[in-house]
Design an enzyme around this catalytic site. Structure first.
Site, mmCIF file in Angstrom:
data_model
loop_
_atom_site.group_PDB
_atom_site.id
_atom_site.type_symbol
_atom_site.label_atom_id
_atom_site.label_comp_id
_atom_site.label_asym_id
_atom_site.label_seq_id
_atom_site.Cartn_x
_atom_site.Cartn_y
_atom_site.Cartn_z
ATOM 1 N N LEU A 121 34.716 141.128 25.712
ATOM 2 C CA LEU A 121 33.485 141.969 26.266
ATOM 3 C C LEU A 121 33.598 141.710 27.839
ATOM 4 C CD1 LEU A 121 30.830 141.699 23.746
ATOM 5 C CD2 LEU A 121 32.392 143.545 23.926
ATOM 6 N N ARG A 122 34.502 140.978 28.608
ATOM 7 C CA ARG A 122 34.159 140.682 29.876
ATOM 8 C C ARG A 122 34.550 142.147 30.617
ATOM 9 N NH1 ARG A 122 37.506 135.628 29.125
ATOM 10 N NH2 ARG A 122 35.899 134.179 29.129
ATOM 11 N N GLY A 123 35.411 142.843 30.030
ATOM 12 C CA GLY A 123 35.586 144.102 31.036
ATOM 13 C C GLY A 123 34.635 144.928 31.033
ATOM 14 N N VAL B 85 31.817 143.373 33.401
ATOM 15 C CA VAL B 85 32.191 143.313 34.879
ATOM 16 C C VAL B 85 32.097 144.705 35.436
ATOM 17 C CG1 VAL B 85 34.089 142.910 36.643
ATOM 18 C CG2 VAL B 85 33.550 141.353 34.683
ATOM 19 N N ASP C 161 42.473 137.229 32.670
ATOM 20 C CA ASP C 161 41.118 138.020 32.183
ATOM 21 C C ASP C 161 39.540 137.220 32.785
ATOM 22 O OD1 ASP C 161 39.726 139.331 30.164
ATOM 23 O OD2 ASP C 161 39.041 137.456 29.404
#
Length: 420
Positions: free
Chosen positions: A358-360, A363, A277
């Site tokens: 919330l990284r998705g 990015v 992740d």
């Protein structure tokens, strides 16, 4: 190799020939500030240069300014091993696109490249360095400090700047550091300079690979075989941009901003989900099946092995166009706009796929903007999002042992469902 989707990077490149061929103005050469010569180390406080319990930044093992200045840049470049040109790499469009987007916006968070043996993963990563522009660095500084940006300065350079000293500046190629599997944590993060301790009786910090990789690329081949604690260290530094070392009375923090690229063969094991992740994008590469294409790859490699210099010269024009395109994209990235409705739909896709955190979302937004900048536009389109979203989300999905469908196809199906 790439997903069988009309919005895969390969089809996007085919639909938009300008992706790798736009010619823009040449990048401006970086100004070299030839100021008064500065000594290799700033004066230390105290008899031995240390405050009790705290490391004094003047004692850092580094090459002297005189040695670094007298080494001819051209001679250093000639002594390097010839690198296979990036435009000469046939196929593997998904991997190449992910690498280019991270060069344009390093805050995307790096790339994890997984694929079969002998598919050109390492060759492609090493060829990427040739595309990157020269950077300005402070002479004699082991952290590749940016003389114009305090956020990317080592502690000693920052102190010298605050004291009003003139900094001797030079330009150099961006560094790519290969991290071997057998590296220790001390070698990666830095440790006590034993030679200095024995000869001068002082505690000094010897910078590690993270210091060398600052403002460059850190490449870990077979990252899935690397010890988990080292992967944790790398990912923490890549996310925060800083490396903090606590060793036997020494405490120091230095900038460690780099593009983290990992590659591996899934047959040798997968990374833990929480580590996957932390990589911004995930590219899958496969063996080329088309016989004609395989012959072309073999012939090109044979030409390179026979005469690397002539082979590189034949791709000089394409290399220059791609360099110009990257330079233009980096300078225009800040002006690229992403419509609010599209942002909402991106987050809806992430939510309905049960992507943790919330990284998705972050990015995917960054990658879509970088792709628009690479294509020379200042507005993100639905096609841009469709091209990058599988690479941004496929490695963040929860694994279902009973599910046989590729996770990238799940992302594409959900994308069509939400975006219509």
């Amino acid at each position: 190799m790439a997903m069988a989707s009309p919005f895969s990077p390969a089809s996007a490149a085919a639909a938009s020939p300008a992706l790798f061929s736009v010619s823009t103005s040449r990048p401006l050469s970086l100004t070299t500030a030839a100021t008064a010569a500065v000594s290799a180390r700033a004066p230390c406080r105290g008899s031995r240069g240390f405050r009790r319990g705290r490391f004094a930044v003047c004692n850092v093992a580094a090459p002297s300014a005189a040695v670094q200045e007298t080494k001819p840049a051209a001679a250093a470049k000639e002594s390097q091993r010839p690198v296979y040109p990036f435009p000469a790499i046939v196929g593997q469009d998904e991997m190449k696109l992910c690498l280019l987007l991270n060069v344009i916006d390093p805050k995307i968070g790096g790339v994890m490249i997984m694929g079969d043996r002998g598919t050109g993963k390492s060759t492609t990563v090493r060829s990427l360095v040739d595309l990157l522009p020269d950077i300005s660095v402070v002479v004699g500084d082991p952290f590749n400090s940016d003389p114009y940006d305090p956020e990317v300065m080592g502690p000693e350079v920052r102190d010298r700047l605050l004291k009003g000293e003139d900094l001797t500046v030079t330009t150099t190629k961006i560094t790519m550091v290969d991290l071997p599997l057998g590296a220790t944590e001390d070698r990666v993060c830095g440790t006590i300079d034993i030679e200095k301790a024995l000869t001068e009786g002082v505690k000094a910090f010897e910078p590690g690979l993270l210091a060398k990789a600052n403002r460059g690329i850190l490449y870990v081949d077979e990252v899935n075989l690397l010890d988990d604690h080292l992967v944790d260290v790398l990912l923490d530094s890549a996310a925060s941009g800083w490396n903090t070392v606590e060793r036997e009375g020494i405490s120091i923090s230095h900038p460690a901003r780099f593009i983290l690229i990992g590659s591996g063969n899934p047959e040798e094991g997968e990374l833990r989900p929480q580590l996957l992740d932390r990589f911004g994008m995930h590219a899958q590469v496969g063996t080329v099946r088309d016989a004609e294409l395989r012959v072309k790859i073999v012939e090109e490699r044979a030409r390179f092995d026979k005469d690397p210099k002539t082979f590189r010269q034949s791709y000089l024009e394409e290399q220059g166009k791609l360099q110009d395109q990257i330079t233009s994209a980096r300078s225009n990235l800040g002006s690229v706009q992403l419509d609010h409705d599209l942002r909402v739909k991106i987050s809806q896709v992430c939510s309905e796929l049960n992507v943790d955190g919330l990284r998705g979302d972050i990015v995917t937004n960054r990658a879509a903007k970088a792709l628009a900048a690479l294509k020379g536009r200042d507005i993100v389109t639905v096609e841009d999002i469709a091209t990058v979203i599988p690479n941004c989300l496929r490695h963040r999905l929860r694994k279902d042992p009973l599910e046989s469908i590729d996770s990238g196809l799940l992302v594409v199906e959900k994308f069509y469902e939400v975006f219509g």
